[in-house]
Design an enzyme around this catalytic site. Structure first.
Site, PDB file in Angstrom:
ATOM      1  CG  LEU A  77     -44.052 -10.359 -26.735  1.00  0.00           C
ATOM      2  CD1 LEU A  77     -44.642 -10.647 -25.355  1.00  0.00           C
ATOM      3  CD2 LEU A  77     -45.004 -10.817 -27.837  1.00  0.00           C
ATOM      4  CE  LYS A 108     -32.651  -1.439 -27.425  1.00  0.00           C
ATOM      5  NZ  LYS A 108     -32.119  -2.052 -28.592  1.00  0.00           N
ATOM      6  CE  LYS A 153     -40.319  -0.479 -28.123  1.00  0.00           C
ATOM      7  NZ  LYS A 153     -40.376  -1.915 -28.328  1.00  0.00           N
TER       8      LYS A 153
HETATM    9  P1  NAD Z   1     -42.097  -7.510 -34.717  1.00  0.00           P
HETATM   10  O1  NAD Z   1     -43.286  -6.658 -34.740  1.00  0.00           O
HETATM   11  O2  NAD Z   1     -41.492  -7.980 -35.995  1.00  0.00           O
HETATM   12  O3  NAD Z   1     -42.403  -8.828 -33.836  1.00  0.00           O
HETATM   13  C1  NAD Z   1     -43.236  -8.851 -32.719  1.00  0.00           C
HETATM   14  C2  NAD Z   1     -44.040 -10.150 -32.760  1.00  0.00           C
HETATM   15  O4  NAD Z   1     -44.839 -10.228 -31.590  1.00  0.00           O
HETATM   16  C3  NAD Z   1     -44.987 -10.218 -33.967  1.00  0.00           C
HETATM   17  O5  NAD Z   1     -44.758 -11.424 -34.673  1.00  0.00           O
HETATM   18  C4  NAD Z   1     -46.374 -10.186 -33.321  1.00  0.00           C
HETATM   19  O6  NAD Z   1     -47.328 -10.958 -34.023  1.00  0.00           O
HETATM   20  C5  NAD Z   1     -46.082 -10.780 -31.962  1.00  0.00           C
HETATM   21  N1  NAD Z   1     -47.075 -10.441 -30.957  1.00  0.00           N
HETATM   22  C6  NAD Z   1     -47.662  -9.252 -30.697  1.00  0.00           C
HETATM   23  N2  NAD Z   1     -48.514  -9.352 -29.655  1.00  0.00           N
HETATM   24  C7  NAD Z   1     -48.468 -10.640 -29.248  1.00  0.00           C
HETATM   25  C8  NAD Z   1     -49.121 -11.376 -28.226  1.00  0.00           C
HETATM   26  N3  NAD Z   1     -50.000 -10.787 -27.404  1.00  0.00           N
HETATM   27  N4  NAD Z   1     -48.841 -12.691 -28.106  1.00  0.00           N
HETATM   28  C9  NAD Z   1     -47.946 -13.282 -28.931  1.00  0.00           C
HETATM   29  N5  NAD Z   1     -47.299 -12.652 -29.926  1.00  0.00           N
HETATM   30  C10 NAD Z   1     -47.562 -11.340 -30.081  1.00  0.00           C
HETATM   31  O7  NAD Z   1     -41.016  -6.735 -33.835  1.00  0.00           O
HETATM   32  P2  NAD Z   1     -39.430  -7.007 -33.758  1.00  0.00           P
HETATM   33  O8  NAD Z   1     -38.726  -6.119 -34.724  1.00  0.00           O
HETATM   34  O9  NAD Z   1     -39.191  -8.468 -33.764  1.00  0.00           O
HETATM   35  O10 NAD Z   1     -39.129  -6.396 -32.305  1.00  0.00           O
HETATM   36  C11 NAD Z   1     -39.427  -7.116 -31.108  1.00  0.00           C
HETATM   37  C12 NAD Z   1     -38.809  -6.372 -29.940  1.00  0.00           C
HETATM   38  O11 NAD Z   1     -37.390  -6.273 -30.139  1.00  0.00           O
HETATM   39  C13 NAD Z   1     -39.305  -4.944 -29.767  1.00  0.00           C
HETATM   40  O12 NAD Z   1     -39.470  -4.686 -28.400  1.00  0.00           O
HETATM   41  C14 NAD Z   1     -38.211  -4.099 -30.386  1.00  0.00           C
HETATM   42  O13 NAD Z   1     -38.149  -2.799 -29.837  1.00  0.00           O
HETATM   43  C15 NAD Z   1     -36.993  -4.919 -30.034  1.00  0.00           C
HETATM   44  N6  NAD Z   1     -35.820  -4.701 -30.912  1.00  0.00           N
HETATM   45  C16 NAD Z   1     -35.972  -4.725 -32.262  1.00  0.00           C
HETATM   46  C17 NAD Z   1     -34.869  -4.542 -33.081  1.00  0.00           C
HETATM   47  C18 NAD Z   1     -35.005  -4.555 -34.590  1.00  0.00           C
HETATM   48  O14 NAD Z   1     -34.042  -4.197 -35.272  1.00  0.00           O
HETATM   49  N7  NAD Z   1     -36.131  -4.990 -35.147  1.00  0.00           N
HETATM   50  C19 NAD Z   1     -33.605  -4.350 -32.519  1.00  0.00           C
HETATM   51  C20 NAD Z   1     -33.467  -4.371 -31.131  1.00  0.00           C
HETATM   52  C21 NAD Z   1     -34.596  -4.559 -30.334  1.00  0.00           C
END
Ligand code: NAD
Length: 289
Positions: free
Chosen positions: A64, A168, A243
């Site tokens: 999330l 991290k 972030k």
């Molecule tokens: P994203 O925004 O694409 O996905 C998050 C998902 O969570 C969305 O589909 C959203 O609809 C859903 N969501 C939000 N609130 C919700 C709720 N209350 N109930 C259910 N679903 C809900 O983000 P992402 O890029 O997939 O990143 C997710 C996590 O991974 C973050 O914490 C981010 O920092 C971490 N991260 C991302 C990357 C990257 O390259 N994108 C790399 C490492 C870590």
């Protein structure tokens, strides 16, 4: 294994698909209908209510956006709804304090829980090659490992609750610092009349060698193939680096840790993202020199 997966965005979508490929029964929930439709195409069973998705499962995985949402999802839809004894894994990147608090509450309710943030972007999530840094008790880690293995190339037990998030943010603070240092040195070499490719050839085998220079070279056409060679598209977005730096600064303040370079790096990324560059790869900060 029966696994609930909550948060199937850029990262979670591919991760859940890899659990399906490994033969697990995946029960998916996301607020986004598009994310759910994609999850269904990837072989997940989909639910329009998180509390329903966690019914009868042996494990819950969350991916999330932030700590506030993670806390709300666990308190509102997981605790008391998932069977007691289920193992809970939060793979989101969130603040250390919230990670520790949610795990403590989970344990108080009879769940095993770990924080398990990842290194690696969307390609690694899709390809099942993420690195997981895991915080939690030994027994919780042992059970979490089985769930994490199909989604990653490495699963490392960092320590007790919150240690995954700590690893991290400290790693990414270091990454920000050496990327900025690399950008600064490369541009200074260029200004002084040294061919940047020569600087790369020398420094990448000298004491200045580091990951940003050697494998993620921020100048187009120099050194390793990287997002710089693709107009700084793809890779690790500046907004996500910012972030992580904000989380690092909050943790440093809480622990009273001195981070003069980390806070300077955070300020530089604040400015760079604020100037409309949040969507560019973080190595694009070299453009400010
Ligand atoms: P994203 O925004 O694409 O996905 C998050 C998902 O969570 C969305 O589909 C959203 O609809 C859903 N969501 C939000 N609130 C919700 C709720 N209350 N109930 C259910 N679903 C809900 O983000 P992402 O890029 O997939 O990143 C997710 C996590 O991974 C973050 O914490 C981010 O920092 C971490 N991260 C991302 C990357 C990257 O390259 N994108 C790399 C490492 C870590």
């Amino acid at each position: 294994m029966k696994i609930a997966f909550i948060g199937l965005g850029n990262m979670g979508g591919g991760m859940a698909a890899n659990l399906v490929h490994a033969g697990h029964e995946v029960r998916a929930f996301d607020l986004s209908a598009d994310a759910l439709a994609q999850a269904e195409r990837n072989g997940c069973e989909t639910f329009t209510d998180a509390a329903e998705a966690v019914e009868g499962v042996e494990a819950v995985v969350t991916m999330l956006p932030n700590g506030e949402i993670v806390r709300a999802v666990y308190e509102g839809s997981v605790f008391g709804k998932a069977p007691a004894g289920a193992v809970l894994l939060d793979c989101s990147t969130i603040d250390v304090a919230t990670a520790k608090a949610v795990i403590a509450e989970a344990e108080g309710r009879g769940y095993a829980m770990v924080d398990a943030p990842v290194s690696g972007g969307i390609a690694a999530a899709n390809g099942g090659t993420l690195t997981f840094m895991v915080g939690g008790a030994d027994e919780a880690f042992r059970r979490a490992e089985e769930v994490l293995n199909p989604m990653g190339k490495a699963v490392i037990h960092a320590g007790s609750a919150g240690a995954g998030q700590t690893a991290k943010i400290c790693n990414n603070m270091l990454l920000a610092i050496h990327m900025i240092g690399t950008a600064e040195a490369m541009k200074m070499a260029e200004k002084l009349g040294l061919d940047p490719q020569k600087f790369y050839e020398i420094s990448s085998v000298s004491s200045g060698m580091n990951w940003s220079l050697n494998t993620y070279t921020p100048l187009p056409g120099v050194g390793a193939q990287s997002p710089a060679d693709n107009g700084y598209q793809g890779g690790f977005a500046t907004a996500l680096m910012l972030k992580d730096l904000r989380l690092a600064m909050a943790a440093a303040e809480e622990a009273d840790a001195a981070v003069p370079l980390g806070s300077r790096a955070a300020a530089l990324y604040e400015d760079f993202a604020g100037a409309g560059n949040g969507g560019l790869d973080f190595s694009a900060i070299i453009r400010t020199y």
